[in-house]
Motif scaffolding. Sequence first.
Motif, PDB file in Angstrom:
ATOM      1  N   CYS A  66       0.833  -1.223   0.000  1.00 35.30           N
ATOM      2  CA  CYS A  66       0.000   0.000   0.000  1.00 35.30           C
ATOM      3  C   CYS A  66       0.859   1.260   0.000  1.00 35.30           C
ATOM      4  N   ASP A  67       1.890   1.270  -0.828  1.00 35.20           N
ATOM      5  CA  ASP A  67       2.748   2.438  -0.951  1.00 35.20           C
ATOM      6  C   ASP A  67       3.075   2.654  -2.429  1.00 35.20           C
ATOM      7  N   TYR A  68       3.978   3.574  -2.675  1.00 37.21           N
ATOM      8  CA  TYR A  68       4.380   3.884  -4.038  1.00 37.21           C
ATOM      9  C   TYR A  68       5.844   3.524  -4.278  1.00 37.21           C
ATOM     10  N   GLY A  69       6.345   2.552  -3.521  1.00 30.11           N
ATOM     11  CA  GLY A  69       7.734   2.154  -3.633  1.00 30.11           C
ATOM     12  C   GLY A  69       8.605   2.886  -2.644  1.00 30.11           C
ATOM     13  N   GLY A  70       9.785   2.296  -2.389  1.00 30.62           N
ATOM     14  CA  GLY A  70      10.689   2.921  -1.422  1.00 30.62           C
ATOM     15  C   GLY A  70      11.187   4.276  -1.844  1.00 30.62           C
ATOM     16  N   HIS A  71      11.261   4.526  -3.148  1.00 31.95           N
ATOM     17  CA  HIS A  71      11.726   5.817  -3.674  1.00 31.95           C
ATOM     18  C   HIS A  71      10.621   6.524  -4.459  1.00 31.95           C
ATOM     19  N   MET A  72       9.374   6.163  -4.180  1.00 27.16           N
ATOM     20  CA  MET A  72       8.213   6.753  -4.851  1.00 27.16           C
ATOM     21  C   MET A  72       8.332   6.614  -6.368  1.00 27.16           C
ATOM     22  N   GLU A  73       8.850   5.462  -6.820  1.00 27.43           N
ATOM     23  CA  GLU A  73       9.060   5.263  -8.250  1.00 27.43           C
ATOM     24  C   GLU A  73       7.817   4.790  -8.979  1.00 27.43           C
ATOM     25  N   TYR A  74       6.815   4.301  -8.242  1.00 28.48           N
ATOM     26  CA  TYR A  74       5.601   3.807  -8.881  1.00 28.48           C
ATOM     27  C   TYR A  74       4.528   4.899  -8.880  1.00 28.48           C
ATOM     28  N   GLN A  75       3.757   4.953  -9.962  1.00 31.14           N
ATOM     29  CA  GLN A  75       2.743   5.989 -10.102  1.00 31.14           C
ATOM     30  C   GLN A  75       1.397   5.580  -9.508  1.00 31.14           C
ATOM     31  N   PHE A  76       1.256   4.324  -9.121  1.00 28.03           N
ATOM     32  CA  PHE A  76      -0.014   3.833  -8.596  1.00 28.03           C
ATOM     33  C   PHE A  76       0.223   3.131  -7.260  1.00 28.03           C
ATOM     34  N   LYS A  77      -0.723   3.300  -6.363  1.00 25.34           N
ATOM     35  CA  LYS A  77      -0.614   2.691  -5.039  1.00 25.34           C
ATOM     36  C   LYS A  77      -0.679   1.176  -5.155  1.00 25.34           C
ATOM     37  N   VAL A 158      -1.311  -1.795 -14.994  1.00 23.80           N
ATOM     38  CA  VAL A 158      -0.277  -0.890 -15.466  1.00 23.80           C
ATOM     39  C   VAL A 158       0.915  -1.699 -15.963  1.00 23.80           C
ATOM     40  N   ASN A 159       1.474  -1.284 -17.090  1.00 19.59           N
ATOM     41  CA  ASN A 159       2.712  -1.848 -17.627  1.00 19.59           C
ATOM     42  C   ASN A 159       3.855  -0.886 -17.367  1.00 19.59           C
ATOM     43  N   TYR A 160       5.000  -1.421 -16.963  1.00 19.09           N
ATOM     44  CA  TYR A 160       6.194  -0.613 -16.737  1.00 19.09           C
ATOM     45  C   TYR A 160       7.297  -1.057 -17.707  1.00 19.09           C
ATOM     46  N   THR A 161       7.980  -0.085 -18.285  1.00 15.94           N
ATOM     47  CA  THR A 161       9.113  -0.351 -19.153  1.00 15.94           C
ATOM     48  C   THR A 161      10.133   0.765 -18.981  1.00 15.94           C
ATOM     49  N   TRP A 198      -6.216   0.889 -19.249  1.00 18.10           N
ATOM     50  CA  TRP A 198      -4.845   0.416 -19.014  1.00 18.10           C
ATOM     51  C   TRP A 198      -3.914   1.609 -18.885  1.00 18.10           C
ATOM     52  N   HIS A 199      -2.764   1.388 -18.254  1.00 14.94           N
ATOM     53  CA  HIS A 199      -1.784   2.454 -18.061  1.00 14.94           C
ATOM     54  C   HIS A 199      -0.403   1.941 -18.458  1.00 14.94           C
ATOM     55  N   LEU A 200       0.386   2.809 -19.027  1.00 12.62           N
ATOM     56  CA  LEU A 200       1.754   2.483 -19.433  1.00 12.62           C
ATOM     57  C   LEU A 200       2.679   3.566 -18.900  1.00 12.62           C
ATOM     58  N   GLN A 201       3.619   3.162 -18.049  1.00  9.16           N
ATOM     59  CA  GLN A 201       4.485   4.124 -17.377  1.00  9.16           C
ATOM     60  C   GLN A 201       5.946   3.739 -17.564  1.00  9.16           C
ATOM     61  N   HIS A 202       6.792   4.756 -17.435  1.00  7.02           N
ATOM     62  CA  HIS A 202       8.236   4.543 -17.487  1.00  7.02           C
ATOM     63  C   HIS A 202       8.759   4.241 -16.092  1.00  7.02           C
ATOM     64  N   LEU A 203       9.691   3.300 -16.017  1.00  4.63           N
ATOM     65  CA  LEU A 203      10.312   2.925 -14.746  1.00  4.63           C
ATOM     66  C   LEU A 203      11.818   2.876 -14.949  1.00  4.63           C
ATOM     67  N   PRO A 204      12.592   3.562 -14.103  1.00  4.09           N
ATOM     68  CA  PRO A 204      14.056   3.542 -14.274  1.00  4.09           C
ATOM     69  C   PRO A 204      14.604   2.123 -14.202  1.00  4.09           C
ATOM     70  N   CYS A 205      15.673   1.881 -14.943  1.00  7.64           N
ATOM     71  CA  CYS A 205      16.235   0.530 -14.991  1.00  7.64           C
ATOM     72  C   CYS A 205      16.743   0.074 -13.624  1.00  7.64           C
ATOM     73  N   GLU A 206      17.088   1.023 -12.739  1.00  9.63           N
ATOM     74  CA  GLU A 206      17.541   0.638 -11.405  1.00  9.63           C
ATOM     75  C   GLU A 206      16.437  -0.020 -10.586  1.00  9.63           C
ATOM     76  N   ARG A 207      15.175   0.239 -10.935  1.00  7.69           N
ATOM     77  CA  ARG A 207      14.045  -0.331 -10.197  1.00  7.69           C
ATOM     78  C   ARG A 207      13.281  -1.346 -11.041  1.00  7.69           C
ATOM     79  N   LEU A 208      13.791  -1.656 -12.214  1.00  8.46           N
ATOM     80  CA  LEU A 208      13.110  -2.570 -13.129  1.00  8.46           C
ATOM     81  C   LEU A 208      13.538  -3.998 -12.807  1.00  8.46           C
TER      82      LEU A 208
END
Length: 305
Positions: A66-77, A158-161, A198-208
Amino acid sequence: MKEAQGLAGELLWLSNRTRADIAFAVARVSHAISRNPDIAIQRAHQVIRYLRRFPRLGLKYGRPPCDYGGHMEYQFKRDIHLIEAISDASFAPDGARSQGAFHLYCGGALVAWGSSKQAFATASTCECELISLLEAFQLARSIRPLVEEMFNAKAVCVNYTDNSAARKVCLLPGGAWRTRHLRLRAAVIRDLLDSGAWHLQHLPCERLTADQGTKILGTQKHLELLGLMGMESAPEPEKVAGVEQKGLDGVPLESGQACTAAAVQANRVAAVAKVVAVTQLLSSIPVGEAVAPDRVPRGCLLYTS
């Protein structure tokens, strides 16, 4: 070749159950079986040495973060209604075909994964990333009705790439004629994105986390991604105070035997948790009836609320 096939089959069984961290290594073993069995055996023994170093590593399931990641990298809860499909690809690392990988999360928990050579050769990094994106999309799309039926609520998908070019191909309807074949592949995703389903978001490779299934990583990066995947080492059974370790037949075990038996039982439970919980729940209700929240098993990896 028989020895190589046997080792690959055993490692593949383990990789498909609980050890998502060896998916890429097992794919390399399988790829070399017919071309060079000796190399396949050598790679298989390297994987076995890694497993001996981390014998108790496995997937840990609990309540949704129930968060947005440790570094707030995700756009959805990351709650129980969120389905995340993370994909990545390595463009032609050994020759013609690229290596693709995907990780599927439900409620922040890793429930499906894969790493393999793509079915055909691609002409660019954008194209191979788009192929992996489509594979992850199809997998997430297939389990979405199940999640919505069980929780009687609309799931957020949501898809992350980490590839901006592949993401632009899915988002933009127009472009040059040289990328027309890519836009045709992305047409299914674009329709769902335009409808808001559907949602498509960018995610840094460090968190991929899917990057772990496409290439050989350094130790530090590998351990960081294991943490993001929810993989932890199980505690030693003899360190649990007041709990007598018993085998499958109920007979108390010695200290060394307890570790092996507990690891086997833990792997079995983690492997069948998804199927057993779904089967038991769906078989106990009439067709068409909604699932009440109080009937959701708390011990199930998908149903913890």
